[in-house]
Design an enzyme around this catalytic site. Structure first.
Site, PDB file in Angstrom:
ATOM      1  N   ILE A 146     -32.460  17.480  18.706  1.00  0.00           N
ATOM      2  CA  ILE A 146     -31.186  16.835  19.021  1.00  0.00           C
ATOM      3  C   ILE A 146     -31.188  15.564  18.174  1.00  0.00           C
ATOM      4  O   ILE A 146     -31.923  14.635  18.447  1.00  0.00           O
ATOM      5  CB  ILE A 146     -31.066  16.506  20.524  1.00  0.00           C
ATOM      6  N   PRO A 147     -30.387  15.569  17.108  1.00  0.00           N
ATOM      7  CA  PRO A 147     -30.597  14.579  16.038  1.00  0.00           C
ATOM      8  C   PRO A 147     -30.065  13.196  16.372  1.00  0.00           C
ATOM      9  O   PRO A 147     -29.149  12.694  15.735  1.00  0.00           O
ATOM     10  CB  PRO A 147     -29.871  15.199  14.856  1.00  0.00           C
ATOM     11  N   CYS A 148     -30.686  12.563  17.345  1.00  0.00           N
ATOM     12  CA  CYS A 148     -30.234  11.231  17.728  1.00  0.00           C
ATOM     13  C   CYS A 148     -30.564  10.208  16.656  1.00  0.00           C
ATOM     14  O   CYS A 148     -30.000   9.120  16.636  1.00  0.00           O
ATOM     15  CB  CYS A 148     -30.841  10.834  19.065  1.00  0.00           C
ATOM     16  N   HIS A 149     -31.452  10.581  15.726  1.00  0.00           N
ATOM     17  CA  HIS A 149     -31.799   9.651  14.651  1.00  0.00           C
ATOM     18  C   HIS A 149     -30.662   9.467  13.655  1.00  0.00           C
ATOM     19  O   HIS A 149     -30.689   8.559  12.839  1.00  0.00           O
ATOM     20  CB  HIS A 149     -33.041  10.159  13.914  1.00  0.00           C
ATOM     21  N   ARG A 150     -29.643  10.343  13.709  1.00  0.00           N
ATOM     22  CA  ARG A 150     -28.548  10.248  12.738  1.00  0.00           C
ATOM     23  C   ARG A 150     -27.443   9.304  13.197  1.00  0.00           C
ATOM     24  O   ARG A 150     -26.388   9.245  12.576  1.00  0.00           O
ATOM     25  CB  ARG A 150     -27.955  11.633  12.463  1.00  0.00           C
TER      26      ARG A 150
END
Length: 184
Positions: A146-150
């Site tokens: 879940i690409p919360c880093h983006r």
DNA sequence: CTCCTACTCCTGC
DNA sequence: GCAGGAGTAGGAG
């Protein structure tokens, strides 16, 4: 680009009588040491951290009712599929409706793209809930998938990351490089 | 109810 | 540029 996403609400989880069986283990990723855990339904926890005790503590805190079984070999297979072969895997998450909506919005961010907390808030039709969006993003238990880093601040600042700002930068740089490779 | 938050905007250095 | 305050919606207890 749909990843399947089994969901359990905190209320439902509380009512569970049978203990949920969770398989977990440790392994290396391009971003450091990690713990990965999964149920029959899919990956339910993925975190970065060098200290194994802390990793286990976080997992236990999130899935308090779970019966944990360690199996590093299976976890290594998962990690290989995710980070090497870039296979899409199923996920199993626990969250409120609001959190689920936010996490779904994260999944629709294209690879290597970057967006802002404000954009996510707009995309779920709650433009004023920026802060709530940020805290929902911060409570994501499945790093990277879940690409919360983006998601970064509107000002362009990296803002926060549960597993360390530096790691956020590294992941974004890694994704940007991969993108260049694929376009060659 | 109270307190917290991985935000953002505005003001005043 | 940085610091502090307010607005704000949701989650946890």
């Amino acid at each position: 680009m749909k990843k399947s996403f089994d969901i359990i609400t905190p209320q439902e989880y509380k009512k569970l009588e049978k203990r949920l069986e969770i398989v977990y283990g440790y392994g290396f990723t391009p971003f450091g040491r990690s713990i990965l855990a999964f149920t029959k339904q899919g990956v339910c926890f993925l975190a970065f951290e060098e200290d194994e005790e802390k990793l286990l503590y976080e997992l236990e805190k999130t899935w308090q009712k779970a019966y944990l079984v360690r199996d590093d070999e299976k976890v290594h297979e998962y990690l290989k599929n995710i980070f090497l072969h870039k296979t899409k895997v199923n996920m199993f998450v626990k969250g409120t409706n609001f959190q689920i909506n936010v996490w779904r919005a994260l999944l629709s961010i294209p690879d290597a793209a970057v967006t802002t907390y404000q954009d996510i808030a707009n995309s779920i039709n709650k433009p004023k809930a920026v802060r709530a969006v940020a805290s929902a993003i911060g409570s994501n238990n499945i790093a990277y998938l879940i690409p919360c880093h983006r998601v970064i601040a509107k000002s362009g600042a990296m803002s926060g990351y549960r597993w360390g700002i530096d790691r956020k930068k590294i992941i974004l740089a890694y994704e940007a490089l991969n993108e260049i490779d694929e376009n060659e």
